[in-house]
Design a protein around this motif. Structure first.
Motif, PDB file in Angstrom:
ATOM      1  N   GLU A 100       0.825  -1.239   0.096  1.00 49.80           N
ATOM      2  CA  GLU A 100       0.158   0.220  -0.340  1.00 49.80           C
ATOM      3  C   GLU A 100       0.972   1.174  -0.063  1.00 49.80           C
ATOM      4  OE1 GLU A 100      -0.698  -2.434   2.347  1.00 49.80           O
ATOM      5  OE2 GLU A 100      -1.966  -3.201   2.195  1.00 49.80           O
ATOM      6  N   LEU A 101       2.230   1.098   0.481  1.00 44.84           N
ATOM      7  CA  LEU A 101       2.681   2.443   0.662  1.00 44.84           C
ATOM      8  C   LEU A 101       3.720   2.944  -0.772  1.00 44.84           C
ATOM      9  CD1 LEU A 101       4.495   1.640   4.275  1.00 44.84           C
ATOM     10  CD2 LEU A 101       2.666   3.322   3.547  1.00 44.84           C
ATOM     11  N   THR A 102       3.947   1.820  -1.832  1.00 48.61           N
ATOM     12  CA  THR A 102       4.250   2.413  -3.048  1.00 48.61           C
ATOM     13  C   THR A 102       3.318   3.033  -3.808  1.00 48.61           C
ATOM     14  OG1 THR A 102       4.068  -0.656  -3.471  1.00 48.61           O
ATOM     15  CG2 THR A 102       4.552   0.769  -5.129  1.00 48.61           C
ATOM     16  N   PRO A 103       2.558   3.738  -4.374  1.00 45.58           N
ATOM     17  CA  PRO A 103       1.715   4.831  -4.898  1.00 45.58           C
ATOM     18  C   PRO A 103       3.010   5.881  -4.297  1.00 45.58           C
ATOM     19  CG  PRO A 103       0.148   3.608  -4.233  1.00 45.58           C
ATOM     20  CD  PRO A 103       0.935   2.766  -3.452  1.00 45.58           C
ATOM     21  N   LEU A 104       2.823   6.283  -2.315  1.00 46.92           N
ATOM     22  CA  LEU A 104       3.525   7.500  -1.326  1.00 46.92           C
ATOM     23  C   LEU A 104       4.508   7.022  -2.399  1.00 46.92           C
ATOM     24  CD1 LEU A 104       3.206   9.329   0.123  1.00 46.92           C
ATOM     25  CD2 LEU A 104       4.045   7.830   2.527  1.00 46.92           C
ATOM     26  N   PHE A 105       5.725   6.290  -2.138  1.00 45.22           N
ATOM     27  CA  PHE A 105       7.225   6.490  -2.818  1.00 45.22           C
ATOM     28  C   PHE A 105       6.698   7.059  -4.501  1.00 45.22           C
ATOM     29  CE2 PHE A 105       8.218   3.221   0.927  1.00 45.22           C
ATOM     30  CZ  PHE A 105       8.272   3.777   1.963  1.00 45.22           C
ATOM     31  N   VAL A 106       6.495   5.800  -4.843  1.00 45.00           N
ATOM     32  CA  VAL A 106       6.529   7.048  -5.737  1.00 45.00           C
ATOM     33  C   VAL A 106       6.197   8.627  -6.484  1.00 45.00           C
ATOM     34  CG1 VAL A 106       4.798   6.367  -8.338  1.00 45.00           C
ATOM     35  CG2 VAL A 106       6.188   4.787  -7.448  1.00 45.00           C
ATOM     36  N   ALA A 107       5.132   8.720  -5.680  1.00 43.99           N
ATOM     37  CA  ALA A 107       4.843  10.187  -5.561  1.00 43.99           C
ATOM     38  C   ALA A 107       5.891  10.878  -5.213  1.00 43.99           C
ATOM     39  CB  ALA A 107       2.850  10.288  -4.423  1.00 43.99           C
ATOM     40  N   MET A 108       6.405  10.398  -3.531  1.00 42.93           N
ATOM     41  CA  MET A 108       7.196  11.357  -3.189  1.00 42.93           C
ATOM     42  C   MET A 108       8.639  11.593  -3.465  1.00 42.93           C
ATOM     43  SD  MET A 108       6.845  12.225  -0.652  1.00 42.93           S
ATOM     44  CE  MET A 108       7.856  13.100   0.190  1.00 42.93           C
ATOM     45  N   GLY A 109       9.074  10.635  -4.748  1.00 41.44           N
ATOM     46  CA  GLY A 109       9.874  10.239  -5.849  1.00 41.44           C
ATOM     47  C   GLY A 109      10.141  11.011  -6.772  1.00 41.44           C
TER      48      GLY A 109
END
Length: 78
Positions: free
Chosen positions: A23-32
């Motif tokens: 579930e944290l993958t979209p957060l990491f992509v957006a922060m990247g």
């Protein structure tokens, strides 16, 4: 059907060193994307904006020469 202990232990050992929830993958992509764009636009601003005086490329833009040439504005009137 019960899994044997040998197959159960093999399945448990196949995990990698990172235990990050999916579930944290979209957060990491957006922060990247946000960090990358911030770095890019900061570089672009510092590199190509001629109104910034970051280095000593063009010292004539400071306006110091015009201030020093007009001393009568700042002298005391007696």
């Amino acid at each position: 059907m019960r899994p044997t202990s040998l197959l159960l232990n093999a399945a448990k050992k196949q995990k990698s060193g990172f235990d990050i929830p999916v579930e944290l993958t979209p957060l990491f992509v957006a922060m990247g994307v946000a960090v990358s764009s911030a770095c890019w636009f900061t570089y672009k601003k510092f590199r190509w904006d001629e109104s910034l005086r970051v280095g000593r490329k063009n010292p004539d833009r400071s306006g110091l020469k015009t201030i020093l040439e007009e001393p009568e504005k700042f002298e005391k009137k007696e």
